[in-house]
Design a protein around this motif. Structure first.
Motif, mmCIF file in Angstrom:
data_model
loop_
_atom_site.group_PDB
_atom_site.id
_atom_site.type_symbol
_atom_site.label_atom_id
_atom_site.label_comp_id
_atom_site.label_asym_id
_atom_site.label_seq_id
_atom_site.Cartn_x
_atom_site.Cartn_y
_atom_site.Cartn_z
ATOM 1 N N MET A 1 -20.035 65.272 -64.208
ATOM 2 C CA MET A 1 -21.344 65.003 -64.761
ATOM 3 C C MET A 1 -22.287 64.586 -63.624
ATOM 4 N N THR A 2 -23.491 65.063 -63.648
ATOM 5 C CA THR A 2 -24.469 64.785 -62.599
ATOM 6 C C THR A 2 -24.744 63.290 -62.472
ATOM 7 N N ALA A 3 -24.782 62.823 -61.220
ATOM 8 C CA ALA A 3 -25.100 61.429 -60.925
ATOM 9 C C ALA A 3 -26.278 61.390 -59.949
ATOM 10 N N TYR A 4 -26.990 60.289 -59.972
ATOM 11 C CA TYR A 4 -28.134 60.102 -59.068
ATOM 12 C C TYR A 4 -28.023 58.742 -58.399
ATOM 13 N N ASN A 5 -28.524 58.672 -57.172
ATOM 14 C CA ASN A 5 -28.727 57.370 -56.557
ATOM 15 C C ASN A 5 -30.158 57.284 -56.061
ATOM 16 N N VAL A 6 -30.705 56.092 -56.183
ATOM 17 C CA VAL A 6 -32.084 55.827 -55.798
ATOM 18 C C VAL A 6 -32.074 54.549 -54.970
ATOM 19 N N VAL A 7 -32.768 54.583 -53.836
ATOM 20 C CA VAL A 7 -32.863 53.404 -52.978
ATOM 21 C C VAL A 7 -34.332 53.173 -52.642
ATOM 22 N N ARG A 8 -34.819 51.977 -52.949
ATOM 23 C CA ARG A 8 -36.206 51.611 -52.614
ATOM 24 C C ARG A 8 -36.255 50.962 -51.241
ATOM 25 N N THR A 41 -43.976 56.240 -52.517
ATOM 26 C CA THR A 41 -44.341 55.679 -53.817
ATOM 27 C C THR A 41 -45.521 54.720 -53.758
ATOM 28 N N GLY A 42 -46.073 54.516 -52.585
ATOM 29 C CA GLY A 42 -47.203 53.609 -52.444
ATOM 30 C C GLY A 42 -47.362 53.205 -51.000
ATOM 31 N N ASP A 43 -48.217 52.241 -50.771
ATOM 32 C CA ASP A 43 -48.491 51.758 -49.420
ATOM 33 C C ASP A 43 -47.216 51.216 -48.781
ATOM 34 N N ARG A 44 -46.684 51.934 -47.797
ATOM 35 C CA ARG A 44 -45.485 51.566 -47.037
ATOM 36 C C ARG A 44 -44.238 51.515 -47.909
ATOM 37 N N ARG A 45 -44.274 52.102 -49.083
ATOM 38 C CA ARG A 45 -43.137 52.082 -50.010
ATOM 39 C C ARG A 45 -42.585 53.496 -50.186
ATOM 40 N N PHE A 46 -41.262 53.587 -50.136
ATOM 41 C CA PHE A 46 -40.573 54.870 -50.245
ATOM 42 C C PHE A 46 -39.316 54.696 -51.092
ATOM 43 N N CYS A 47 -38.852 55.817 -51.652
ATOM 44 C CA CYS A 47 -37.565 55.862 -52.339
ATOM 45 C C CYS A 47 -36.773 57.059 -51.823
ATOM 46 N N PHE A 48 -35.489 56.857 -51.653
ATOM 47 C CA PHE A 48 -34.549 57.953 -51.461
ATOM 48 C C PHE A 48 -34.013 58.277 -52.851
ATOM 49 N N VAL A 49 -34.006 59.556 -53.208
ATOM 50 C CA VAL A 49 -33.438 59.996 -54.482
ATOM 51 C C VAL A 49 -32.427 61.080 -54.164
ATOM 52 N N GLY A 50 -31.183 60.870 -54.566
ATOM 53 C CA GLY A 50 -30.133 61.858 -54.336
ATOM 54 C C GLY A 50 -29.537 62.347 -55.645
ATOM 55 N N GLU A 51 -29.294 63.650 -55.719
ATOM 56 C CA GLU A 51 -28.613 64.244 -56.867
ATOM 57 C C GLU A 51 -27.215 64.635 -56.420
ATOM 58 N N TRP A 52 -26.217 64.223 -57.174
ATOM 59 C CA TRP A 52 -24.812 64.375 -56.787
ATOM 60 C C TRP A 52 -23.997 65.000 -57.909
#
Length: 106
Positions: A1-8, A41-52
């Protein structure tokens, strides 16, 4: 089943370009990784989004992901509220949306 990870992340002032370049140089050769993106995602803000492929793939890739994080850790600013430099979460997809239609993964 597909999994995701997100890191702010929040990048130190003036380090946005270096943060992006660090990810451009990074190589994540991880079985089960389908695709990933860095999202502003905004001023100096980022997210890593991975699909696994599954949660086991994410768990197996953690040492490699931490090694990549170590290459740009000095560029990051504490997120506050006791989070530290990153705010990682991961889990299984319960609904996937394609062209406006939601359905539970098979």
């Amino acid at each position: 089943m597909t999994a995701y990870n997100v890191v702010r992340f929040r990048v130190r002032p003036g380090q946005e370009k270096a943060f992006i370049e660090a990810h451009e140089r990074a190589v994540l050769d991880a079985p089960g990784l389908r695709k990933a993106a860095i999202v502003a995602t905004g001023d100096r803000r980022f997210c890593f989004v991975g699909e696994w492929d599954d949660m086991e793939s994410i768990a197996g890739a953690r040492p490699a992901m931490v090694a990549i994080l170590d290459t740009f850790r000095p560029l990051l600013e504490d997120l506050g509220d006791g989070l530290g430099l990153t705010d990682p979460v991961s889990g299984l997809a319960v609904i996937e949306i394609r062209q406006g239609r939601a359905k539970a993964p098979a």
